[in-house]
Design an enzyme around this catalytic site. Structure first.
Site, PDB file in Angstrom:
ATOM      1  N   CYS A   1     -16.778 -12.200  23.303  1.00 43.83           N
ATOM      2  CA  CYS A   1     -16.992 -13.337  24.193  1.00 43.83           C
ATOM      3  C   CYS A   1     -17.095 -12.781  25.606  1.00 43.83           C
ATOM      4  CB  CYS A   1     -15.916 -14.411  24.038  1.00 43.83           C
ATOM      5  SG  CYS A   1     -14.256 -13.962  24.553  1.00 43.83           S
TER       6      CYS A   1
ATOM      7  N   CYS B   1     -21.560 -15.180  24.427  1.00 47.66           N
ATOM      8  CA  CYS B   1     -21.880 -14.114  25.383  1.00 47.66           C
ATOM      9  C   CYS B   1     -23.374 -14.055  25.679  1.00 47.66           C
ATOM     10  CB  CYS B   1     -21.349 -12.761  24.929  1.00 47.66           C
ATOM     11  SG  CYS B   1     -22.147 -12.030  23.515  1.00 47.66           S
TER      12      CYS B   1
ATOM     13  N   CYS C   1     -25.183  -9.535  24.682  1.00 45.68           N
ATOM     14  CA  CYS C   1     -24.837  -8.814  23.462  1.00 45.68           C
ATOM     15  C   CYS C   1     -26.069  -8.128  22.889  1.00 45.68           C
ATOM     16  CB  CYS C   1     -24.265  -9.772  22.422  1.00 45.68           C
ATOM     17  SG  CYS C   1     -22.733 -10.543  22.936  1.00 45.68           S
TER      18      CYS C   1
END
Length: 139
Positions: free
Chosen positions: A13, A87, A91
């Protein structure tokens, strides 16, 4: 005789302070050494959210020693499952991994009363993840 973990899971996250830490705590608690557990954040903060720590303590899981960590390419490459929790594009994606995106409310800045339902939703998802990992092993 100890055996290698069945799978490795990375929870990601933004701040690595709430959702991903609770998920890592649940998976470690419920799966034990059957699963290798990591967590990281695209923009980690200095400490785990105190409300998340308190919510997990209420159900007997201590995440107070956890520390937010920066997301690295190596952590992703070393994981079979990469589970993102808001996120976004931060990512990176690598082939050969199972990617899951769990849409969960962000507990940042919220009190323990608001964090409990998020915690409970994470537990439900972790239990399903463990069942999936076990089913793949038996297949």
């Amino acid at each position: 005789m100890s055996s290698a973990p069945l799978a490795s899971v990375l929870f990601v996250c933004v701040h690595n302070a709430g959702r991903s830490q609770m998920a890592a705590g649940f998976l470690t608690h419920l799966a034990g050494d059957r699963v290798e557990v990591r967590s990281a954040g695209s923009s980690p903060v200095d400490q785990v959210n105190p409300a998340a720590v308190e919510a997990m303590e209420e159900i007997g899981i201590d995440i107070s020693a956890a520390e937010p960590k920066i997301l690295t390419t190596e952590a992703i490459q070393a994981s079979d499952y990469v589970i993102t929790m808001g996120c976004g594009d931060a990512c990176p994606v690598f082939p050969g991994r199972t990617y899951l995106d769990w849409a969960l409310a962000d507990p940042a800045g919220k009190g323990v009363d608001a964090v409990r339902p998020i915690r409970d939703e994470i537990k439900t998802r972790i239990e399903a993840l463990i069942a999936e990992i076990d089913a793949k092993r038996e297949a």
